[in-house]
Design an enzyme around this catalytic site. Structure first.
Site, PDB file in Angstrom:
ATOM      1  N   LYS A   1       0.791  -1.129   0.131  1.00  0.00           N
ATOM      2  CA  LYS A   1      -0.020  -0.025  -0.032  1.00  0.00           C
ATOM      3  C   LYS A   1       0.911   1.247   0.078  1.00  0.00           C
ATOM      4  O   LYS A   1       2.104   1.188   0.082  1.00  0.00           O
ATOM      5  CB  LYS A   1      -0.776  -0.037   0.908  1.00  0.00           C
ATOM      6  CG  LYS A   1      -1.821  -1.347   1.179  1.00  0.00           C
ATOM      7  CD  LYS A   1      -2.825  -1.592  -0.116  1.00  0.00           C
ATOM      8  CE  LYS A   1      -3.206  -2.748  -0.404  1.00  0.00           C
ATOM      9  NZ  LYS A   1      -4.061  -3.430   0.547  1.00  0.00           N
TER      10      LYS A   1
HETATM   11  C1  LIG Z   1      -5.115  -4.682   0.832  1.00  0.00           C
HETATM   12  C2  LIG Z   1      -6.566  -4.428   0.845  1.00  0.00           C
HETATM   13  C3  LIG Z   1      -7.461  -4.911   1.823  1.00  0.00           C
HETATM   14  C4  LIG Z   1      -7.109  -5.359   3.265  1.00  0.00           C
HETATM   15  O1  LIG Z   1      -6.078  -4.823   3.692  1.00  0.00           O
HETATM   16  P1  LIG Z   1      -5.197  -5.660   4.897  1.00  0.00           P
HETATM   17  O2  LIG Z   1      -4.351  -4.354   5.711  1.00  0.00           O
HETATM   18  O3  LIG Z   1      -4.139  -6.552   4.358  1.00  0.00           O
HETATM   19  O4  LIG Z   1      -5.988  -6.319   5.694  1.00  0.00           O
HETATM   20  C5  LIG Z   1      -8.667  -4.508   1.969  1.00  0.00           C
HETATM   21  N1  LIG Z   1      -9.525  -4.105   0.548  1.00  0.00           N
HETATM   22  C6  LIG Z   1      -8.639  -3.909  -0.356  1.00  0.00           C
HETATM   23  C7  LIG Z   1      -9.282  -3.137  -1.680  1.00  0.00           C
HETATM   24  C8  LIG Z   1      -7.233  -3.756  -0.364  1.00  0.00           C
HETATM   25  O5  LIG Z   1      -6.458  -3.450  -1.360  1.00  0.00           O
END
Ligand SMILES: *Cc1c(COP(=O)(O)O)cnc(C)c1O
Length: 381
Positions: free
Chosen positions: A183
Protein backbone atom coordinates in the site's frame (compact mmCIF):
# COMPACT_ATOMS: atom_id res chain seq x y z
CA UNK A 1 15.84 -7.28 -21.81
CA UNK A 2 16.56 -6.03 -18.28
CA UNK A 3 18.91 -8.20 -16.25
CA UNK A 4 17.17 -7.89 -12.89
CA UNK A 5 13.60 -8.80 -11.99
CA UNK A 6 11.36 -5.78 -11.40
CA UNK A 7 8.61 -6.62 -8.87
CA UNK A 8 5.19 -5.01 -9.34
CA UNK A 9 5.49 -3.45 -5.90
CA UNK A 10 8.15 -2.81 -3.29
CA UNK A 11 7.92 -0.81 -0.08
CA UNK A 12 10.04 2.33 0.16
CA UNK A 13 11.94 2.02 3.43
CA UNK A 14 14.25 4.94 4.29
CA UNK A 15 16.99 5.15 6.90
CA UNK A 16 14.67 7.42 8.90
CA UNK A 17 11.99 4.70 8.84
CA UNK A 18 14.52 2.19 10.16
CA UNK A 19 15.73 4.60 12.86
CA UNK A 20 12.14 5.16 14.01
CA UNK A 21 11.56 1.42 14.48
CA UNK A 22 14.92 0.87 16.17
CA UNK A 23 14.14 3.74 18.52
CA UNK A 24 11.03 1.92 19.71
CA UNK A 25 12.93 -1.34 20.10
CA UNK A 26 15.45 0.42 22.35
CA UNK A 27 12.72 2.14 24.37
CA UNK A 28 11.65 -0.97 26.33
CA UNK A 29 7.99 -0.50 25.24
CA UNK A 30 7.34 -2.24 21.92
CA UNK A 31 3.63 -3.02 21.75
CA UNK A 32 0.61 -0.67 21.63
CA UNK A 33 1.55 2.55 23.41
CA UNK A 34 2.71 6.09 22.79
CA UNK A 35 3.67 5.54 19.13
CA UNK A 36 0.24 4.13 18.36
CA UNK A 37 -1.48 7.04 20.05
CA UNK A 38 0.67 9.53 18.09
CA UNK A 39 0.09 7.65 14.83
CA UNK A 40 -3.67 7.83 15.39
CA UNK A 41 -3.48 11.57 16.12
CA UNK A 42 -1.30 12.33 13.10
CA UNK A 43 -3.39 10.19 10.77
CA UNK A 44 -6.63 11.80 11.99
CA UNK A 45 -5.13 15.25 11.38
CA UNK A 46 -3.94 14.27 7.93
CA UNK A 47 -7.28 12.78 6.89
CA UNK A 48 -9.45 15.30 8.71
CA UNK A 49 -11.48 12.76 10.67
CA UNK A 50 -12.51 13.03 14.31
CA UNK A 51 -11.48 9.50 15.34
CA UNK A 52 -8.70 7.21 14.14
CA UNK A 53 -8.11 3.75 15.61
CA UNK A 54 -4.90 1.89 14.70
CA UNK A 55 -5.37 -1.81 14.01
CA UNK A 56 -3.45 -4.93 13.00
CA UNK A 57 -4.82 -4.73 9.43
CA UNK A 58 -7.57 -3.25 7.31
CA UNK A 59 -9.19 -6.68 7.38
CA UNK A 60 -9.33 -6.39 11.18
CA UNK A 61 -10.99 -2.99 10.74
CA UNK A 62 -13.63 -4.50 8.47
CA UNK A 63 -14.20 -7.36 10.93
CA UNK A 64 -14.63 -4.98 13.86
CA UNK A 65 -16.87 -2.64 11.86
CA UNK A 66 -19.25 -5.44 10.90
CA UNK A 67 -19.21 -6.69 14.51
CA UNK A 68 -19.83 -3.22 15.93
CA UNK A 69 -22.74 -2.70 13.52
CA UNK A 70 -24.18 -6.02 14.64
CA UNK A 71 -24.30 -7.42 11.10
CA UNK A 72 -25.17 -11.12 11.14
CA UNK A 73 -27.35 -13.91 9.76
CA UNK A 74 -30.13 -12.73 7.47
CA UNK A 75 -28.41 -9.44 6.70
CA UNK A 76 -27.18 -8.33 3.28
CA UNK A 77 -24.15 -6.17 2.61
CA UNK A 78 -23.74 -4.54 -0.79
CA UNK A 79 -20.15 -4.54 -2.04
CA UNK A 80 -18.42 -4.70 -5.40
CA UNK A 81 -17.12 -8.10 -6.46
CA UNK A 82 -14.16 -6.19 -7.89
CA UNK A 83 -12.42 -5.98 -4.50
CA UNK A 84 -10.04 -7.86 -2.28
CA UNK A 85 -11.58 -11.06 -0.90
CA UNK A 86 -11.27 -9.89 2.72
CA UNK A 87 -14.54 -7.94 2.57
CA UNK A 88 -16.84 -10.73 1.28
CA UNK A 89 -14.99 -13.20 3.50
CA UNK A 90 -15.81 -11.22 6.63
CA UNK A 91 -19.39 -10.59 5.55
CA UNK A 92 -19.75 -14.37 5.04
CA UNK A 93 -18.01 -15.23 8.31
CA UNK A 94 -20.47 -12.93 10.10
CA UNK A 95 -23.24 -15.11 8.67
CA UNK A 96 -24.45 -12.33 6.36
CA UNK A 97 -24.65 -12.36 2.55
CA UNK A 98 -22.48 -10.28 0.25
CA UNK A 99 -24.61 -8.77 -2.52
CA UNK A 100 -22.42 -7.98 -5.51
CA UNK A 101 -22.71 -4.65 -7.25
CA UNK A 102 -21.16 -3.97 -10.64
CA UNK A 103 -18.58 -1.24 -11.27
CA UNK A 104 -17.80 1.28 -13.97
CA UNK A 105 -16.02 -0.39 -16.86
CA UNK A 106 -13.15 2.09 -16.91
CA UNK A 107 -12.55 3.23 -13.32
CA UNK A 108 -13.64 0.00 -11.56
CA UNK A 109 -15.75 1.85 -8.98
CA UNK A 110 -19.37 1.41 -8.09
CA UNK A 111 -21.86 4.24 -7.73
CA UNK A 112 -25.23 5.12 -6.20
CA UNK A 113 -27.12 4.31 -9.41
CA UNK A 114 -25.83 0.73 -9.40
CA UNK A 115 -26.28 0.27 -5.65
CA UNK A 116 -29.86 1.52 -5.22
CA UNK A 117 -31.69 -1.26 -7.16
CA UNK A 118 -29.94 -3.89 -4.99
CA UNK A 119 -31.26 -2.52 -1.69
CA UNK A 120 -33.81 -4.79 0.00
CA UNK A 121 -35.38 -4.89 3.47
CA UNK A 122 -32.42 -7.10 4.48
CA UNK A 123 -29.71 -4.64 3.42
CA UNK A 124 -27.72 -3.32 6.36
CA UNK A 125 -24.57 -1.79 4.90
CA UNK A 126 -22.82 -0.58 1.77
CA UNK A 127 -19.05 -1.04 1.34
CA UNK A 128 -17.78 0.88 -1.71
CA UNK A 129 -14.11 0.63 -2.69
CA UNK A 130 -11.87 3.54 -3.67
CA UNK A 131 -9.96 1.95 -6.51
CA UNK A 132 -6.27 2.02 -7.36
CA UNK A 133 -5.80 5.42 -5.68
CA UNK A 134 -8.80 7.24 -7.18
CA UNK A 135 -11.88 8.12 -5.08
CA UNK A 136 -15.37 6.73 -5.59
CA UNK A 137 -18.15 9.28 -6.14
CA UNK A 138 -19.10 9.45 -2.47
CA UNK A 139 -21.62 12.31 -2.32
CA UNK A 140 -24.48 10.43 -4.05
CA UNK A 141 -23.58 7.20 -2.19
CA UNK A 142 -23.67 9.07 1.12
CA UNK A 143 -27.05 10.59 0.27
CA UNK A 144 -28.41 7.17 -0.68
CA UNK A 145 -27.15 5.50 2.51
CA UNK A 146 -28.61 8.30 4.65
CA UNK A 147 -31.96 8.17 2.82
CA UNK A 148 -32.19 4.38 3.29
CA UNK A 149 -30.76 4.33 6.82
CA UNK A 150 -27.83 2.09 5.87
CA UNK A 151 -24.35 1.92 7.33
CA UNK A 152 -21.63 3.05 4.94
CA UNK A 153 -18.05 1.81 5.29
CA UNK A 154 -15.52 2.98 2.71
CA UNK A 155 -12.79 0.53 1.79
CA UNK A 156 -9.93 3.02 1.58
CA UNK A 157 -7.11 0.45 1.47
CA UNK A 158 -5.89 2.01 -1.81
CA UNK A 159 -6.57 5.59 -0.82
CA UNK A 160 -3.91 6.90 1.56
CA UNK A 161 -3.45 10.43 0.24
CA UNK A 162 -6.45 10.32 -2.14
CA UNK A 163 -8.69 13.38 -2.21
CA UNK A 164 -12.33 13.65 -3.32
CA UNK A 165 -13.69 17.08 -4.18
CA UNK A 166 -10.87 18.79 -2.28
CA UNK A 167 -11.07 16.69 0.89
CA UNK A 168 -9.05 13.61 1.86
CA UNK A 169 -10.80 10.26 1.65
CA UNK A 170 -11.68 9.45 5.25
CA UNK A 171 -13.00 12.91 6.07
CA UNK A 172 -16.71 13.00 6.76
CA UNK A 173 -17.49 9.31 6.84
CA UNK A 174 -16.25 5.94 8.04
CA UNK A 175 -13.25 4.61 6.13
CA UNK A 176 -10.69 1.87 6.61
CA UNK A 177 -7.09 2.21 5.41
CA UNK A 178 -4.42 -0.49 5.00
CA UNK A 179 -0.69 -0.41 5.71
CA UNK A 180 0.16 -3.73 4.08
CA UNK A 181 3.60 -3.52 2.39
CA UNK A 182 2.18 -2.93 -1.10
CA UNK A 183 0.00 0.00 0.00
CA UNK A 184 1.01 3.67 -0.32
CA UNK A 185 2.39 3.71 3.21
CA UNK A 186 3.25 0.64 5.23
CA UNK A 187 3.62 -0.35 8.88
CA UNK A 188 4.75 -3.85 7.90
CA UNK A 189 1.12 -4.77 8.38
CA UNK A 190 -1.53 -2.55 9.86
CA UNK A 191 -4.71 -0.61 9.30
CA UNK A 192 -6.55 2.50 10.43
CA UNK A 193 -10.25 2.87 11.14
CA UNK A 194 -11.33 6.48 10.61
CA UNK A 195 -14.71 7.90 11.48
CA UNK A 196 -16.63 10.98 12.51
CA UNK A 197 -18.87 8.71 14.60
CA UNK A 198 -17.40 8.85 18.10
CA UNK A 199 -19.62 6.13 19.48
CA UNK A 200 -18.74 3.68 16.72
CA UNK A 201 -15.03 4.49 17.10
CA UNK A 202 -15.20 3.91 20.87
CA UNK A 203 -16.78 0.52 20.24
CA UNK A 204 -14.06 -0.36 17.69
CA UNK A 205 -11.40 0.74 20.17
CA UNK A 206 -12.86 -1.53 22.83
CA UNK A 207 -13.34 -4.53 20.50
CA UNK A 208 -9.74 -4.08 19.30
CA UNK A 209 -8.41 -5.27 22.65
CA UNK A 210 -10.45 -8.03 24.27
CA UNK A 211 -13.44 -5.77 24.93
CA UNK A 212 -11.72 -4.24 27.93
CA UNK A 213 -12.87 -0.92 29.32
CA UNK A 214 -9.40 0.58 28.90
CA UNK A 215 -6.68 0.52 26.30
CA UNK A 216 -3.54 -1.61 26.49
CA UNK A 217 -1.51 1.40 27.44
CA UNK A 218 -1.88 3.89 30.18
CA UNK A 219 0.40 6.91 30.17
CA UNK A 220 0.88 6.94 33.94
CA UNK A 221 1.43 3.27 34.60
CA UNK A 222 3.14 2.34 31.30
CA UNK A 223 0.70 -0.49 31.00
CA UNK A 224 -2.85 -1.69 31.28
CA UNK A 225 -4.61 -1.32 34.57
CA UNK A 226 -4.49 -4.85 35.99
CA UNK A 227 -8.07 -4.49 37.22
CA UNK A 228 -9.50 -3.71 33.76
CA UNK A 229 -12.68 -5.66 33.09
CA UNK A 230 -14.19 -7.16 29.94
CA UNK A 231 -17.24 -5.09 29.03
CA UNK A 232 -18.06 -7.29 26.03
CA UNK A 233 -16.10 -10.13 24.41
CA UNK A 234 -13.56 -8.57 22.06
CA UNK A 235 -10.72 -9.45 19.73
CA UNK A 236 -6.94 -8.96 19.65
CA UNK A 237 -6.40 -6.56 16.77
CA UNK A 238 -4.09 -3.91 18.25
CA UNK A 239 -1.07 -2.52 16.39
CA UNK A 240 2.40 -2.71 17.92
CA UNK A 241 4.42 0.44 18.61
CA UNK A 242 7.18 -0.92 16.34
CA UNK A 243 4.66 -0.96 13.49
CA UNK A 244 3.17 2.40 14.47
CA UNK A 245 6.62 4.03 14.46
CA UNK A 246 7.14 2.81 10.90
CA UNK A 247 3.66 4.03 9.97
CA UNK A 248 4.34 7.50 11.43
CA UNK A 249 7.64 7.79 9.64
CA UNK A 250 6.05 6.69 6.36
CA UNK A 251 3.14 9.10 6.84
CA UNK A 252 5.64 11.95 7.08
CA UNK A 253 6.98 10.86 3.66
CA UNK A 254 3.58 10.25 2.05
CA UNK A 255 3.41 13.35 -0.14
CA UNK A 256 6.84 12.78 -1.64
CA UNK A 257 6.16 9.11 -2.29
CA UNK A 258 2.77 9.80 -3.89
CA UNK A 259 4.29 12.55 -6.03
CA UNK A 260 6.79 10.02 -7.37
CA UNK A 261 3.99 7.52 -8.04
CA UNK A 262 2.13 10.19 -10.04
CA UNK A 263 5.24 10.99 -12.11
CA UNK A 264 5.76 7.32 -12.94
CA UNK A 265 2.06 6.89 -13.83
CA UNK A 266 2.27 9.87 -16.19
CA UNK A 267 5.26 8.25 -17.93
CA UNK A 268 3.26 5.04 -18.37
CA UNK A 269 0.30 7.03 -19.72
CA UNK A 270 2.37 8.56 -22.46
CA UNK A 271 3.87 5.18 -23.43
CA UNK A 272 0.49 3.48 -23.69
CA UNK A 273 -1.39 6.32 -25.39
CA UNK A 274 -0.39 4.85 -28.75
CA UNK A 275 -1.00 1.15 -27.97
CA UNK A 276 -4.66 0.28 -28.55
CA UNK A 277 -4.29 -3.24 -27.08
CA UNK A 278 -3.37 -1.78 -23.68
CA UNK A 279 -6.11 0.18 -21.95
CA UNK A 280 -5.13 1.94 -18.72
CA UNK A 281 -7.93 2.68 -16.25
CA UNK A 282 -9.65 6.01 -16.77
CA UNK A 283 -9.49 8.78 -14.18
CA UNK A 284 -12.96 9.50 -12.74
CA UNK A 285 -14.58 12.74 -13.97
CA UNK A 286 -15.25 14.22 -10.49
CA UNK A 287 -12.58 16.47 -8.93
CA UNK A 288 -9.93 14.39 -7.17
CA UNK A 289 -6.29 13.87 -6.26
CA UNK A 290 -5.09 10.43 -7.33
CA UNK A 291 -2.81 8.50 -4.94
CA UNK A 292 -1.63 6.15 -7.71
CA UNK A 293 -1.68 3.07 -5.53
CA UNK A 294 -1.69 0.82 -8.61
CA UNK A 295 -1.10 1.25 -12.32
CA UNK A 296 -3.71 -1.06 -13.82
CA UNK A 297 -4.13 -1.78 -17.51
CA UNK A 298 -6.55 -4.02 -19.38
CA UNK A 299 -5.10 -6.27 -22.05
CA UNK A 300 -7.57 -6.23 -24.92
CA UNK A 301 -5.94 -8.20 -27.73
CA UNK A 302 -8.05 -10.98 -29.25
CA UNK A 303 -6.19 -14.29 -29.15
CA UNK A 304 -3.83 -13.26 -26.34
CA UNK A 305 -4.95 -14.28 -22.85
CA UNK A 306 -4.03 -12.06 -19.90
CA UNK A 307 -2.35 -14.91 -18.03
CA UNK A 308 -0.14 -15.77 -21.04
CA UNK A 309 0.73 -12.07 -21.37
CA UNK A 310 1.75 -11.95 -17.69
CA UNK A 311 3.96 -15.01 -18.25
CA UNK A 312 5.63 -13.28 -21.18
CA UNK A 313 6.32 -10.23 -19.05
CA UNK A 314 7.75 -12.43 -16.30
CA UNK A 315 10.13 -14.01 -18.83
CA UNK A 316 11.23 -10.44 -19.59
CA UNK A 317 11.87 -9.88 -15.85
CA UNK A 318 8.80 -7.73 -15.30
CA UNK A 319 6.56 -8.58 -12.34
CA UNK A 320 2.81 -8.01 -12.50
CA UNK A 321 -0.19 -8.55 -10.25
CA UNK A 322 -3.98 -8.89 -10.58
CA UNK A 323 -6.08 -6.47 -8.51
CA UNK A 324 -8.41 -8.24 -8.40
CA UNK A 325 -9.91 -11.45 -9.67
CA UNK A 326 -13.59 -10.71 -9.12
CA UNK A 327 -14.58 -12.16 -5.74
CA UNK A 328 -17.75 -13.84 -7.08
CA UNK A 329 -15.55 -15.91 -9.42
CA UNK A 330 -13.48 -17.42 -6.55
CA UNK A 331 -14.28 -21.10 -5.95
CA UNK A 332 -16.10 -20.56 -2.66
CA UNK A 333 -18.39 -17.81 -3.95
CA UNK A 334 -18.87 -19.49 -7.33
CA UNK A 335 -20.11 -22.61 -5.55
CA UNK A 336 -22.09 -21.00 -2.74
CA UNK A 337 -25.39 -21.20 -4.62
CA UNK A 338 -27.84 -18.56 -5.68
CA UNK A 339 -28.34 -17.06 -9.11
CA UNK A 340 -25.25 -16.10 -11.05
CA UNK A 341 -24.98 -12.33 -10.59
CA UNK A 342 -25.09 -10.05 -13.62
CA UNK A 343 -21.79 -8.17 -13.45
CA UNK A 344 -20.69 -7.56 -17.04
CA UNK A 345 -18.15 -4.79 -16.34
CA UNK A 346 -16.65 -6.65 -13.39
CA UNK A 347 -16.24 -9.85 -15.42
CA UNK A 348 -14.90 -8.06 -18.50
CA UNK A 349 -12.21 -6.46 -16.32
CA UNK A 350 -11.53 -9.50 -14.16
CA UNK A 351 -10.35 -11.34 -17.29
CA UNK A 352 -8.25 -8.48 -18.62
CA UNK A 353 -6.71 -6.45 -15.79
CA UNK A 354 -3.12 -6.57 -14.66
CA UNK A 355 -1.10 -4.25 -12.45
CA UNK A 356 2.26 -3.09 -13.81
CA UNK A 357 5.19 -2.22 -11.53
CA UNK A 358 4.58 1.00 -9.61
CA UNK A 359 6.45 2.02 -6.47
CA UNK A 360 8.34 5.14 -5.37
CA UNK A 361 11.79 3.58 -5.77
CA UNK A 362 11.33 3.02 -9.52
CA UNK A 363 13.41 4.95 -12.03
CA UNK A 364 12.38 6.35 -15.39
CA UNK A 365 14.51 3.61 -16.91
CA UNK A 366 12.42 0.98 -15.13
CA UNK A 367 9.31 2.46 -16.76
CA UNK A 368 11.04 2.31 -20.16
CA UNK A 369 11.90 -1.34 -19.51
CA UNK A 370 8.27 -2.15 -18.69
CA UNK A 371 6.98 -0.33 -21.77
CA UNK A 372 9.51 -2.16 -23.98
CA UNK A 373 8.59 -5.52 -22.45
CA UNK A 374 4.87 -4.80 -22.92
CA UNK A 375 5.42 -3.98 -26.60
CA UNK A 376 7.49 -7.09 -27.24
CA UNK A 377 5.15 -9.36 -25.23
CA UNK A 378 2.24 -8.11 -27.36
CA UNK A 379 4.11 -9.13 -30.50
CA UNK A 380 5.29 -12.61 -29.56
CA UNK A 381 6.26 -15.21 -26.98
C1 LIG B 1 -5.21 -4.58 0.85
C2 LIG B 1 -6.67 -4.48 0.79
C3 LIG B 1 -7.49 -4.82 1.87
C4 LIG B 1 -6.97 -5.50 3.11
O1 LIG B 1 -5.97 -4.82 3.76
P1 LIG B 1 -5.13 -5.58 4.89
O2 LIG B 1 -4.45 -4.49 5.64
O3 LIG B 1 -4.17 -6.46 4.16
O4 LIG B 1 -6.06 -6.34 5.72
C5 LIG B 1 -8.84 -4.61 1.77
N1 LIG B 1 -9.39 -4.10 0.65
C6 LIG B 1 -8.65 -3.78 -0.42
C7 LIG B 1 -9.32 -3.19 -1.62
C8 LIG B 1 -7.27 -3.97 -0.40
O5 LIG B 1 -6.53 -3.68 -1.47
Amino acid sequence: MRAEFLPFSQPSISESDIDAVVGVMRSKWITTGRECAEFEKEFATRVGCREAVALASATAGMHLSLAALGIGPGDEVITPSMTWASTPNLVSLAGATPVWVDVDRDNLMTDAGRIEPLITHRTRAIIPVHYAGAPADMDPIRDLAARKGLALIEDAAHAVGTEYRGRPVGAGGTAIFSFHPIKNITAGEGGMFCSGDEELAARIRRLRFHGLGVDAFDRETQGRKPQAEVLEPGYKYNLTDMAAALGRSQLSRLDGMNRRRAELAAMYDSHFAGIPDILPLAAPPWPHRHAWHLYIVRLNKPGLARDEFMERLKRRNIGTGIHFLAAHTHAHYRNSGGARPYLPNTEWNSERILSLPLFPGMTGEDVEDVAEAVKSALMGA
